[in-house]
Design an enzyme around this catalytic site. Structure first.
Site, mmCIF file in Angstrom:
data_model
loop_
_atom_site.group_PDB
_atom_site.id
_atom_site.type_symbol
_atom_site.label_atom_id
_atom_site.label_comp_id
_atom_site.label_asym_id
_atom_site.label_seq_id
_atom_site.Cartn_x
_atom_site.Cartn_y
_atom_site.Cartn_z
ATOM 1 C CB THR A 15 -0.931 0.000 1.232
ATOM 2 O OG1 THR A 15 -1.842 -1.100 1.132
ATOM 3 C CG2 THR A 15 -1.732 1.285 1.330
ATOM 4 C CG ASP A 59 -2.129 -6.092 -3.460
ATOM 5 O OD1 ASP A 59 -2.022 -6.781 -2.428
ATOM 6 O OD2 ASP A 59 -3.076 -5.319 -3.674
ATOM 7 C CD GLN A 275 -9.127 -23.238 14.859
ATOM 8 O OE1 GLN A 275 -10.063 -22.582 15.306
ATOM 9 N NE2 GLN A 275 -9.316 -24.319 14.116
#
Length: 339
Positions: A15, A59, A275
């Site tokens: 970005t 990107d 997780q």
């Protein structure tokens, strides 16, 4: 806090160097010169001398493991000519790349600092220039001898960082590790938290197979057929399994466990990562976790999924010995897991 020396800035993409287009923000040529002008316009007070070079900017959502080798080789090629390095990288996969380079550049004796921005530098209110200035100052500090990620108000160990926010300037955190520095009016570096220089350089730039590692996030009711489909490509040699809690899986689901057993039998290295953002895998704490141990799965402690994925890729690109890969995954090379 300031340092001296000369720093190489590598523009990888992301970005920070993008411009607006009808299809949304996209990479644009000429960013190194725009960055030089912007930094010189601020007066450069307290900044080290620097050069800016551009790799083929992308990107970061387009990143592949093979791109890590390009970044690592660029650093190796310039290593002896600079005192520190800054990589300008897209935020989406920055933690993955910072993890990978920490494993490719073991024993490094200079700072390597990743940064980027949430808003392009060409746009109002961009956080890009401030992040680059902080990264440059940090990359000139001889005490910093590891791969790090500088973003917003913190400097984090690269292989501990995760992107946790899409719209805040403090986009990254290290859920199971303390920041290496706070970036406020002053830069406060926690020297006692830095990874110590250990042994000689062990730089390696292997050839990556983008398909060598698969990632499987458990969900209730997952079928064995889904596991088989994920692991069907012949190039898959490693699996990062994102398990529940302390490393648990549905051990009584015969189809699911049989699929994992088939993968292990053909040599796929299984790595057990939780997780949960906080805490670590304790594979023998529950019978449902012990079932993975019986298949030879490596418990990854509190390693992040990004670090586990990158480290498994590096190991598989470096050796065909599955046992050596398992041993390497169980070791802490450069602070990627708690001891």
């Amino acid at each position: 806090m300031t340092g001296t020396g000369r720093v190489l800035v590598l523009h990888v993409g992301g970005t920070i160097g993008m411009v607006a287009s009808p299809q949304g923000y996209r990479p644009a040529p000429g960013f190194p010169e725009r960055l030089r002008q912007a930094l010189h316009a601020t007066g450069g007070q307290g900044l080290p001398a620097f050069d800016v070079r551009e790799l083929d900017p992308i990107d970061s959502a387009e990143l592949r493991p093979r791109d890590w080798a390009v970044m690592a080789q660029a650093l190796v090629d310039h290593w002896d000519r600079y005192d520190g390095f800054v990589l300008l990288h897209g935020t989406d996969t920055m933690a993955w790349s910072a993890s990978a380079l920490s494993f490719l550049l073991r024993g490094l004796d200079k700072p390597v600092v990743f940064t980027g921005s949430q808003i392009p530098m060409s746009e109002p209110r961009s956080d890009g220039l401030g992040n680059v200035e902080n990264a440059l100052r940090l990359a000139a500090l001889p005490a910093l001898r590891e791969v790090t990620l500088c973003f917003g108000r913190h400097l984090l160990r690269g292989n501990r960082a995760r992107k946790l926010a899409t719209a805040q300037f403090d986009a990254f955190e290290a859920p199971n590790a303390l920041p290496l520095a706070e970036l406020g009016i002053d830069i406060h570096l926690h020297r006692d938290r830095l990874w110590p220089a250990t042994g000689p350089r062990r730089f390696a730039v292997p050839t990556f197979d983008d398909e060598a590692v698969a990632v499987l996030a458990l969900h209730p009711g997952m079928s064995g057929a889904a596991v088989d489909a994920l692991l069907a490509p012949p190039g898959v040699r490693g699996l990062v399994l994102l398990s529940y809690g302390a490393g648990n899986v549905p051990a009584n689901h015969q189809g699911f466990m049989a699929a994992l057993a088939r993968a292990a039998a053909r040599g796929v290295v299984l790595v057990n990562v939780t997780q949960c953002l906080h805490g670590s895998v304790q594979q023998g704490a529950y019978a449902t976790g012990s079932a993975l141990g019986a298949l030879g799965a490596v418990p990854a402690g509190d390693m992040t999924p990004e670090a586990a994925f990158a480290k498994l890729h590096v190991l598989l690109a470096s050796t065909d010995d599955a046992d050596a890969v398992r041993r390497g995954m169980g070791e802490s090379w450069c602070g990627e897991m708690g001891l």
